[in-house]
Design a protein around this motif. Structure first.
Motif, mmCIF file in Angstrom:
data_model
loop_
_atom_site.group_PDB
_atom_site.id
_atom_site.type_symbol
_atom_site.label_atom_id
_atom_site.label_comp_id
_atom_site.label_asym_id
_atom_site.label_seq_id
_atom_site.Cartn_x
_atom_site.Cartn_y
_atom_site.Cartn_z
ATOM 1 N N PRO A 170 -8.150 -3.913 -7.209
ATOM 2 C CA PRO A 170 -8.776 -3.640 -5.907
ATOM 3 C C PRO A 170 -7.708 -3.497 -4.828
ATOM 4 N N ARG A 171 -8.106 -2.970 -3.714
ATOM 5 C CA ARG A 171 -7.180 -2.817 -2.595
ATOM 6 C C ARG A 171 -7.337 -4.002 -1.632
ATOM 7 N N PRO A 172 -6.248 -4.395 -0.975
ATOM 8 C CA PRO A 172 -6.314 -5.522 -0.037
ATOM 9 C C PRO A 172 -6.858 -5.100 1.319
ATOM 10 N N TYR A 173 -7.257 -6.108 2.094
ATOM 11 C CA TYR A 173 -7.620 -5.869 3.490
ATOM 12 C C TYR A 173 -6.632 -6.621 4.368
ATOM 13 N N ALA A 174 -5.862 -5.885 5.114
ATOM 14 C CA ALA A 174 -4.880 -6.482 6.013
ATOM 15 C C ALA A 174 -5.364 -6.345 7.451
ATOM 16 N N ALA A 175 -4.934 -7.245 8.317
ATOM 17 C CA ALA A 175 -5.305 -7.188 9.730
ATOM 18 C C ALA A 175 -4.101 -7.527 10.581
ATOM 19 N N ARG A 176 -3.870 -6.766 11.595
ATOM 20 C CA ARG A 176 -2.735 -6.996 12.486
ATOM 21 C C ARG A 176 -2.815 -8.374 13.133
ATOM 22 N N GLY A 177 -1.639 -8.961 13.321
ATOM 23 C CA GLY A 177 -1.563 -10.244 13.994
ATOM 24 C C GLY A 177 -1.999 -11.415 13.144
ATOM 25 N N THR A 178 -2.132 -11.210 11.838
ATOM 26 C CA THR A 178 -2.524 -12.301 10.942
ATOM 27 C C THR A 178 -1.480 -12.460 9.840
ATOM 28 N N ALA A 179 -1.639 -13.515 9.048
ATOM 29 C CA ALA A 179 -0.727 -13.733 7.927
ATOM 30 C C ALA A 179 -0.822 -12.618 6.898
ATOM 31 N N ALA A 180 -1.882 -11.832 6.965
ATOM 32 C CA ALA A 180 -2.079 -10.745 6.006
ATOM 33 C C ALA A 180 -1.640 -9.393 6.545
ATOM 34 N N ALA A 181 -0.951 -9.393 7.665
ATOM 35 C CA ALA A 181 -0.585 -8.127 8.302
ATOM 36 C C ALA A 181 0.246 -7.221 7.394
ATOM 37 N N ARG A 182 1.037 -7.814 6.514
ATOM 38 C CA ARG A 182 1.917 -7.022 5.644
ATOM 39 C C ARG A 182 1.396 -6.933 4.212
ATOM 40 N N PHE A 183 0.132 -7.246 4.026
ATOM 41 C CA PHE A 183 -0.474 -7.246 2.699
ATOM 42 C C PHE A 183 -1.023 -5.847 2.398
ATOM 43 N N GLY A 184 -0.152 -5.027 1.843
ATOM 44 C CA GLY A 184 -0.555 -3.668 1.514
ATOM 45 C C GLY A 184 -0.692 -3.455 0.022
ATOM 46 N N ASP A 185 -0.899 -2.211 -0.362
ATOM 47 C CA ASP A 185 -1.078 -1.899 -1.775
ATOM 48 C C ASP A 185 0.128 -2.311 -2.614
ATOM 49 N N ALA A 186 1.327 -2.143 -2.070
ATOM 50 C CA ALA A 186 2.542 -2.468 -2.825
ATOM 51 C C ALA A 186 2.712 -3.957 -3.031
ATOM 52 N N GLN A 187 2.015 -4.766 -2.240
ATOM 53 C CA GLN A 187 2.142 -6.222 -2.350
ATOM 54 C C GLN A 187 1.117 -6.833 -3.309
ATOM 55 N N ARG A 188 0.286 -6.024 -3.905
ATOM 56 C CA ARG A 188 -0.726 -6.548 -4.825
ATOM 57 C C ARG A 188 -0.057 -7.172 -6.047
ATOM 58 N N ALA A 189 -0.462 -8.406 -6.371
ATOM 59 C CA ALA A 189 0.206 -9.139 -7.454
ATOM 60 C C ALA A 189 -0.747 -9.600 -8.551
ATOM 61 N N SER A 190 -1.953 -10.026 -8.201
ATOM 62 C CA SER A 190 -2.905 -10.520 -9.192
ATOM 63 C C SER A 190 -4.312 -10.214 -8.707
ATOM 64 N N TRP A 191 -5.250 -10.118 -9.641
ATOM 65 C CA TRP A 191 -6.583 -9.680 -9.246
ATOM 66 C C TRP A 191 -7.633 -10.081 -10.272
ATOM 67 N N THR A 192 -8.889 -9.970 -9.847
ATOM 68 C CA THR A 192 -10.032 -10.125 -10.747
ATOM 69 C C THR A 192 -11.165 -9.267 -10.232
ATOM 70 N N VAL A 193 -11.936 -8.684 -11.150
ATOM 71 C CA VAL A 193 -13.110 -7.879 -10.802
ATOM 72 C C VAL A 193 -14.262 -8.344 -11.677
ATOM 73 N N ARG A 194 -15.382 -8.760 -11.065
ATOM 74 C CA ARG A 194 -16.505 -9.352 -11.796
ATOM 75 C C ARG A 194 -17.839 -8.686 -11.453
ATOM 76 N N PRO A 195 -18.307 -7.761 -12.267
ATOM 77 C CA PRO A 195 -19.666 -7.252 -12.058
ATOM 78 C C PRO A 195 -20.660 -8.330 -12.493
ATOM 79 N N LEU A 196 -21.564 -8.726 -11.622
ATOM 80 C CA LEU A 196 -22.579 -9.706 -11.962
ATOM 81 C C LEU A 196 -23.758 -9.000 -12.630
ATOM 82 N N THR A 197 -24.524 -9.734 -13.405
ATOM 83 C CA THR A 197 -25.720 -9.159 -14.014
ATOM 84 C C THR A 197 -26.992 -9.761 -13.451
ATOM 85 N N ASP A 198 -26.892 -10.879 -12.737
ATOM 86 C CA ASP A 198 -28.067 -11.512 -12.152
ATOM 87 C C ASP A 198 -28.201 -11.185 -10.671
#
Length: 265
Positions: A170-198
């Motif tokens: 998945p792609r990250p969501y970054a926001a200016r002026g926060t700790a995530a400001a530099r969290f871009g696609d190149a910084q992606r390190a680990s992930w999980t994707v879970r389609p629910l059935t219920d």
């Protein structure tokens, strides 16, 4: 519904008995019903069953419109034993994205995999760990499909091990002026994707370094949490962050659904 463009910044006989035996039987009945009820609730809250609750898919799909953002994405999350070596973790919300459709939200490969389920709405928030060195975006994709469609999507993920594919991060969501400001696609390190059935929802997370560090070999959370891993995502606990936050947001969503469906609002 999923263009390929880059992305922007709850669940006889008639024999007479003596009073003691009657009371004992009543207690056993109550306890038995309680255990059964508790077990059913536990299955729904933990997602251990392939069966969805009585809640209607359409009703669940619209819950996001009525639930406060602080309920869906709490300001802080506590993960007792959720870190490496079962260390405690704590995450603080640093950004919430406006609810949106899925346009530009995913890389083309993941967009293609998710497209059969459709996109009713996408909710996202980003959390930072206590040190501020790791950040994690969590997303709730409310789909347009029915139970059959969600089962098909989940089966595909399971049968083809799609959650392990780095091109489906998945792609990250970054926001200016926060700790995530530099969290871009190149910084992606680990992930999980879970389609629910219920529920008509896909829960996902993606974690990375807050300082802008790139990761040469991202690693799925299911692998990065294993004890023998020496990769950067594993050593930094980013796999634990991705899995821990996904667990808690998913659990919270199930609680919301369990409380919110089937009630007059």
């Amino acid at each position: 519904m999923y263009p390929d463009a880059p992305a922007a910044a709850p669940e006889p006989g008639r024999r007479v008995r003596g009073p003691v035996r009657t009371a004992a039987a009543a207690v056993c009945l109550v306890l038995g019903l309680g255990l059964l009820g508790g077990a059913a609730a536990g299955v729904w809250l933990t997602g251990d069953s392939g069966e969805r609750p009585a809640a209607d898919y359409a009703e669940t799909r619209s819950l996001w419109r009525e639930i406060p953002v602080d309920t869906i994405f709490p300001r802080s999350l506590r993960g007792r034993g959720a870190g490496p070596g079962r260390a405690d973790r704590r995450w603080t919300r640093v950004a919430v994205a406006p609810d949106a459709d899925c346009r530009n939200a995913f890389d083309p490969s993941l967009a293609g995999v998710l497209s059969p389920a459709g996109c009713e709405r996408l909710l996202r928030a980003t959390y930072a760990d206590e040190t501020g060195s790791g950040v994690t975006t969590v997303g709730l994709l409310f789909t347009e499909t029915d139970e059959k469609g969600m089962r098909a999507l989940r089966e595909r993920f399971d049968e083809e091990d799609l959650e392990l594919r780095a091109d489906l991060m998945p792609r990250p969501y970054a926001a200016r002026g926060t700790a995530a400001a530099r969290f871009g696609d190149a910084q992606r390190a680990s992930w999980t994707v879970r389609p629910l059935t219920d529920a008509p929802v896909v829960v996902y997370t993606v974690s990375g370094f807050a300082d802008g560090r790139t990761v040469g070999e991202p690693q799925p959370a299911s692998e990065a949490v294993l004890e023998d891993q020496t990769t950067a995502p594993a050593q930094a606990g980013l796999g634990h962050d991705a899995r821990g936050i996904a667990d808690r947001i998913e659990r919270g969503l199930r609680h919301i659904v369990a409380q919110g469906t089937g009630q007059d609002r």
